[in-house]
Design a protein around this motif. Structure first.
Motif, PDB file in Angstrom:
ATOM      1  N   THR A 133      24.135 -46.620 -37.183  1.00  0.00           N
ATOM      2  CA  THR A 133      24.670 -46.056 -35.947  1.00  0.00           C
ATOM      3  C   THR A 133      25.913 -46.803 -35.458  1.00  0.00           C
ATOM      4  O   THR A 133      26.753 -46.213 -34.770  1.00  0.00           O
ATOM      5  CB  THR A 133      23.605 -46.066 -34.829  1.00  0.00           C
ATOM      6  OG1 THR A 133      23.057 -47.384 -34.701  1.00  0.00           O
ATOM      7  CG2 THR A 133      22.499 -45.076 -35.130  1.00  0.00           C
ATOM      8  N   PHE A 134      26.037 -48.078 -35.808  1.00  0.00           N
ATOM      9  CA  PHE A 134      27.248 -48.805 -35.423  1.00  0.00           C
ATOM     10  C   PHE A 134      28.465 -48.217 -36.128  1.00  0.00           C
ATOM     11  O   PHE A 134      29.520 -48.016 -35.520  1.00  0.00           O
ATOM     12  CB  PHE A 134      27.099 -50.293 -35.760  1.00  0.00           C
ATOM     13  CG  PHE A 134      26.107 -51.011 -34.900  1.00  0.00           C
ATOM     14  CD1 PHE A 134      26.474 -51.505 -33.662  1.00  0.00           C
ATOM     15  CD2 PHE A 134      24.797 -51.188 -35.319  1.00  0.00           C
ATOM     16  CE1 PHE A 134      25.556 -52.173 -32.854  1.00  0.00           C
ATOM     17  CE2 PHE A 134      23.875 -51.847 -34.525  1.00  0.00           C
ATOM     18  CZ  PHE A 134      24.255 -52.341 -33.288  1.00  0.00           C
ATOM     19  N   LEU A 135      28.315 -47.935 -37.420  1.00  0.00           N
ATOM     20  CA  LEU A 135      29.411 -47.313 -38.168  1.00  0.00           C
ATOM     21  C   LEU A 135      29.700 -45.911 -37.631  1.00  0.00           C
ATOM     22  O   LEU A 135      30.867 -45.526 -37.472  1.00  0.00           O
ATOM     23  CB  LEU A 135      29.061 -47.247 -39.652  1.00  0.00           C
ATOM     24  CG  LEU A 135      30.113 -46.602 -40.569  1.00  0.00           C
ATOM     25  CD1 LEU A 135      31.421 -47.376 -40.517  1.00  0.00           C
ATOM     26  CD2 LEU A 135      29.593 -46.530 -42.007  1.00  0.00           C
TER      27      LEU A 135
ATOM     28  N   VAL B  66      23.985 -46.347 -20.107  1.00  0.00           N
ATOM     29  CA  VAL B  66      25.399 -46.408 -19.726  1.00  0.00           C
ATOM     30  C   VAL B  66      25.901 -47.848 -19.803  1.00  0.00           C
ATOM     31  O   VAL B  66      26.962 -48.126 -20.370  1.00  0.00           O
ATOM     32  CB  VAL B  66      25.605 -45.821 -18.321  1.00  0.00           C
ATOM     33  CG1 VAL B  66      27.068 -45.942 -17.907  1.00  0.00           C
ATOM     34  CG2 VAL B  66      25.170 -44.352 -18.283  1.00  0.00           C
ATOM     35  N   GLY B  67      25.133 -48.778 -19.217  1.00  0.00           N
ATOM     36  CA  GLY B  67      25.545 -50.174 -19.266  1.00  0.00           C
ATOM     37  C   GLY B  67      25.418 -50.788 -20.643  1.00  0.00           C
ATOM     38  O   GLY B  67      26.272 -51.575 -21.068  1.00  0.00           O
ATOM     39  N   GLY B  68      24.339 -50.446 -21.379  1.00  0.00           N
ATOM     40  CA  GLY B  68      24.115 -51.031 -22.694  1.00  0.00           C
ATOM     41  C   GLY B  68      24.880 -50.320 -23.794  1.00  0.00           C
ATOM     42  O   GLY B  68      25.847 -50.855 -24.356  1.00  0.00           O
ATOM     43  N   THR B  69      24.460 -49.100 -24.109  1.00  0.00           N
ATOM     44  CA  THR B  69      25.112 -48.338 -25.175  1.00  0.00           C
ATOM     45  C   THR B  69      26.581 -48.083 -24.863  1.00  0.00           C
ATOM     46  O   THR B  69      27.435 -48.128 -25.750  1.00  0.00           O
ATOM     47  CB  THR B  69      24.385 -46.996 -25.380  1.00  0.00           C
ATOM     48  OG1 THR B  69      22.985 -47.236 -25.538  1.00  0.00           O
ATOM     49  CG2 THR B  69      24.910 -46.270 -26.600  1.00  0.00           C
ATOM     50  N   GLY B  70      26.887 -47.804 -23.590  1.00  0.00           N
ATOM     51  CA  GLY B  70      28.264 -47.505 -23.216  1.00  0.00           C
ATOM     52  C   GLY B  70      29.207 -48.668 -23.464  1.00  0.00           C
ATOM     53  O   GLY B  70      30.289 -48.505 -24.032  1.00  0.00           O
TER      54      GLY B  70
ATOM     55  N   ALA C 214      27.458 -55.165 -34.368  1.00  0.00           N
ATOM     56  CA  ALA C 214      26.022 -55.225 -34.648  1.00  0.00           C
ATOM     57  C   ALA C 214      25.502 -56.651 -34.537  1.00  0.00           C
ATOM     58  O   ALA C 214      24.405 -56.886 -33.998  1.00  0.00           O
ATOM     59  CB  ALA C 214      25.740 -54.663 -36.037  1.00  0.00           C
ATOM     60  N   LEU C 215      26.254 -57.619 -35.037  1.00  0.00           N
ATOM     61  CA  LEU C 215      25.815 -59.017 -34.960  1.00  0.00           C
ATOM     62  C   LEU C 215      25.751 -59.484 -33.513  1.00  0.00           C
ATOM     63  O   LEU C 215      24.804 -60.171 -33.109  1.00  0.00           O
ATOM     64  CB  LEU C 215      26.765 -59.902 -35.768  1.00  0.00           C
ATOM     65  CG  LEU C 215      26.713 -59.731 -37.290  1.00  0.00           C
ATOM     66  CD1 LEU C 215      27.831 -60.522 -37.957  1.00  0.00           C
ATOM     67  CD2 LEU C 215      25.353 -60.174 -37.835  1.00  0.00           C
ATOM     68  N   LEU C 216      26.742 -59.127 -32.709  1.00  0.00           N
ATOM     69  CA  LEU C 216      26.726 -59.515 -31.301  1.00  0.00           C
ATOM     70  C   LEU C 216      25.617 -58.780 -30.547  1.00  0.00           C
ATOM     71  O   LEU C 216      24.980 -59.352 -29.663  1.00  0.00           O
ATOM     72  CB  LEU C 216      28.090 -59.204 -30.669  1.00  0.00           C
ATOM     73  CG  LEU C 216      29.273 -60.030 -31.186  1.00  0.00           C
ATOM     74  CD1 LEU C 216      30.571 -59.509 -30.603  1.00  0.00           C
ATOM     75  CD2 LEU C 216      29.095 -61.507 -30.843  1.00  0.00           C
ATOM     76  N   CYS C 217      25.381 -57.545 -30.928  1.00  0.00           N
ATOM     77  CA  CYS C 217      24.356 -56.745 -30.259  1.00  0.00           C
ATOM     78  C   CYS C 217      22.943 -57.225 -30.606  1.00  0.00           C
ATOM     79  O   CYS C 217      21.994 -56.959 -29.869  1.00  0.00           O
ATOM     80  CB  CYS C 217      24.522 -55.285 -30.673  1.00  0.00           C
ATOM     81  SG  CYS C 217      23.860 -54.109 -29.502  1.00  0.00           S
ATOM     82  N   SER C 218      22.813 -57.938 -31.720  1.00  0.00           N
ATOM     83  CA  SER C 218      21.496 -58.430 -32.123  1.00  0.00           C
ATOM     84  C   SER C 218      20.987 -59.535 -31.207  1.00  0.00           C
ATOM     85  O   SER C 218      19.849 -59.989 -31.354  1.00  0.00           O
ATOM     86  CB  SER C 218      21.541 -58.942 -33.568  1.00  0.00           C
ATOM     87  OG  SER C 218      22.343 -60.111 -33.674  1.00  0.00           O
ATOM     88  N   THR C 219      21.816 -59.971 -30.257  1.00  0.00           N
ATOM     89  CA  THR C 219      21.392 -61.021 -29.327  1.00  0.00           C
ATOM     90  C   THR C 219      20.479 -60.488 -28.223  1.00  0.00           C
ATOM     91  O   THR C 219      20.076 -61.270 -27.346  1.00  0.00           O
ATOM     92  CB  THR C 219      22.621 -61.676 -28.671  1.00  0.00           C
ATOM     93  OG1 THR C 219      23.386 -60.664 -27.991  1.00  0.00           O
ATOM     94  CG2 THR C 219      23.504 -62.348 -29.715  1.00  0.00           C
ATOM     95  N   VAL C 220      20.131 -59.195 -28.253  1.00  0.00           N
ATOM     96  CA  VAL C 220      19.286 -58.621 -27.202  1.00  0.00           C
ATOM     97  C   VAL C 220      17.987 -59.408 -27.001  1.00  0.00           C
ATOM     98  O   VAL C 220      17.605 -59.692 -25.859  1.00  0.00           O
ATOM     99  CB  VAL C 220      18.983 -57.136 -27.496  1.00  0.00           C
ATOM    100  CG1 VAL C 220      17.853 -56.611 -26.616  1.00  0.00           C
ATOM    101  CG2 VAL C 220      20.233 -56.294 -27.264  1.00  0.00           C
ATOM    102  N   PRO C 221      17.233 -59.789 -28.068  1.00  0.00           N
ATOM    103  CA  PRO C 221      16.006 -60.565 -27.837  1.00  0.00           C
ATOM    104  C   PRO C 221      16.258 -61.883 -27.109  1.00  0.00           C
ATOM    105  O   PRO C 221      15.404 -62.345 -26.341  1.00  0.00           O
ATOM    106  CB  PRO C 221      15.465 -60.808 -29.256  1.00  0.00           C
ATOM    107  CG  PRO C 221      16.020 -59.694 -30.070  1.00  0.00           C
ATOM    108  CD  PRO C 221      17.380 -59.443 -29.497  1.00  0.00           C
TER     109      PRO C 221
ATOM    110  N   THR D 285      22.390 -49.179 -29.731  1.00  0.00           N
ATOM    111  CA  THR D 285      23.030 -47.941 -30.189  1.00  0.00           C
ATOM    112  C   THR D 285      22.014 -46.864 -30.539  1.00  0.00           C
ATOM    113  O   THR D 285      22.384 -45.789 -30.988  1.00  0.00           O
ATOM    114  CB  THR D 285      23.898 -48.211 -31.433  1.00  0.00           C
ATOM    115  OG1 THR D 285      23.082 -48.790 -32.464  1.00  0.00           O
ATOM    116  CG2 THR D 285      25.034 -49.147 -31.109  1.00  0.00           C
ATOM    117  N   SER D 286      20.720 -47.153 -30.333  1.00  0.00           N
ATOM    118  CA  SER D 286      19.681 -46.190 -30.712  1.00  0.00           C
ATOM    119  C   SER D 286      19.643 -44.998 -29.776  1.00  0.00           C
ATOM    120  O   SER D 286      19.291 -43.890 -30.180  1.00  0.00           O
ATOM    121  CB  SER D 286      18.313 -46.874 -30.710  1.00  0.00           C
ATOM    122  OG  SER D 286      17.973 -47.286 -29.390  1.00  0.00           O
ATOM    123  N   GLY D 287      19.973 -45.230 -28.520  1.00  0.00           N
ATOM    124  CA  GLY D 287      19.984 -44.131 -27.570  1.00  0.00           C
ATOM    125  C   GLY D 287      18.630 -43.785 -27.016  1.00  0.00           C
ATOM    126  O   GLY D 287      18.443 -42.687 -26.486  1.00  0.00           O
ATOM    127  N   GLY D 288      17.654 -44.676 -27.100  1.00  0.00           N
ATOM    128  CA  GLY D 288      16.330 -44.354 -26.591  1.00  0.00           C
ATOM    129  C   GLY D 288      15.647 -45.555 -25.982  1.00  0.00           C
ATOM    130  O   GLY D 288      15.865 -46.699 -26.383  1.00  0.00           O
TER     131      GLY D 288
END
Length: 371
Positions: free
Chosen positions: A47-49, A109-113, A128-135, A328-331
């Protein structure tokens, strides 16, 4: 004539063909787990691509508005059709719609946007690497907001993650601002996930998730209008590849993989489900390199590797805490009346994905009822 008719009607009729649900249930459990994990790994990793491709000719917030309005409408139709078969089904109230819009604004909106906006000037692998910091953000916010106690491994994971992010973010590389935007998106996704997990809203999970998508779609549309994106939209210049990427995000990203992830949450050990947190970025980096020609530098490999080690430490140190779906999952997997409850469990890794969890002695058992 009569004897022939009697003989014909007395014949045994063939059994009815099995339904799709019955065929799926006939598949061995381990095979279903492997298929569901493969769907989550590959689709969410891609989904990142797809995001990066879609925003090449479509303004990001208008693209996301279309994605979530369509995906939310489809999922809402499916979810309400399923919910109406229950005797206790009630249509959502205005309070539930208000909560869905607020959560959709924070989470989507705040996250995916923000993640998608950052991808306008940032490669999919780095995002994707930066987004993996969610945990990591999830643990920090839970500590600050709810006073959650962190184990020693969690503190080590946070320290390692900080080093990894510092390695990835190169102030002299000309991409500092989009990197910070993506990190802010990951933080917003964590905050929205915690808000959704603790909210007391009695709605069927899939219905609640669809409502949040619809709320986010409206939010993205408003943001796009405020930023003047309609004036920059050239419909004639939208290429076919961007349209295909958008359709992929709507169907595969927001519905197929999201449904597979919800099934995994209800059928396998929490730590195994959370493995997407460190598998999806690897998939994203590989796809970005293979199909988008993105450069993978030694700094990216080093910093990304450190971040993923931190994510592994965080996920395995908190086995009772489910990892939210990626930004980026949208859910929202925590939406609705049936959520994960905080507890301490022991995971038996001798079975692949089998829910062989038992409460540790002296601890309150975890109530596992996501959907």
């Amino acid at each position: 004539m009569t004897d022939h008719a009697t003989t014909s009607t007395s014949r045994t009729l063939p059994p009815p063909a099995p339904t799709l649900t019955e065929r799926l249930r006939a598949i061995p459990h381990r095979v279903r787990v492997v298929i569901a994990l493969a769907i989550v790994y590959l689709i969410w990793g891609s989904t990142f691509l797809a995001n990066g491709v879609a925003v090449t000719s479509i303004p990001p917030f208008l693209m996301l508005a279309v994605r979530f309005l369509l995906a939310g409408s489809i999922l809402y139709a499916i979810a309400t059709w399923r919910a109406r078969r229950r005797v206790t089904h009630r249509p959502p109230t205005w309070r539930q719609w208000r909560h869905a819009f607020v959560t959709g604004a924070t989470l989507l909106v705040g996250g995916t946007g923000l993640v998608t906006a950052g991808q306008v000037h940032l490669g999919s692998g780095m995002a994707a690497l930066l987004c993996s910091t969610v945990p990591l953000w999830l643990a920090v916010v839970a500590r600050v907001r709810f006073g959650d106690r962190l184990r020693a491994r969690s503190w080590v994971g946070l320290a390692v993650g900080l080093v990894g992010v510092g390695t990835l973010v190169d102030p002299s590389g000309g991409q500092l601002v989009p990197m910070l935007v993506v990190l802010l998106g990951a933080l917003s996704w964590a905050v929205g996930s915690l808000r959704s997990r603790t909210a007391d809203v009695h709605t069927a999970p899939l219905v609640a998730s669809a409502m949040e998508m619809l709320g986010a779609g409206v939010g993205f549309l408003l943001v796009g209008l405020l930023l003047g994106e309609p004036a920059r939209l050239d419909v004639a210049a939208i290429d076919r590849v961007s349209v295909v990427a958008l359709a992929y995000l709507i169907t595969a990203g927001s519905i197929v993989a999201f449904t597979a992830y919800r099934w995994l949450l209800n059928n396998v050990a929490t730590v195994l489900v959370g493995s997407h947190g460190y598998v999806n970025p690897v998939v994203a980096v590989g796809l970005g390199w293979a199909f988008a020609g993105e450069l993978v530098t030694s700094r990216t490999l080093l910093g990304g590797g450190i971040v993923l080690i931190a994510v592994v430490l965080m996920v395995t140190s908190r086995p009772e805490q489910p990892v939210p779906a990626q930004a980026t999952s949208g859910g929202d997997v925590f939406a609705g009346e049936r959520r994960w409850r905080i507890g301490t469990v022991h995971v038996d890794w001798r079975t692949l994905g089998g829910r062989s969890e038992r409460p540790r002695e002296g601890r309150r058992p975890a109530e596992v009822t996501p959907s």
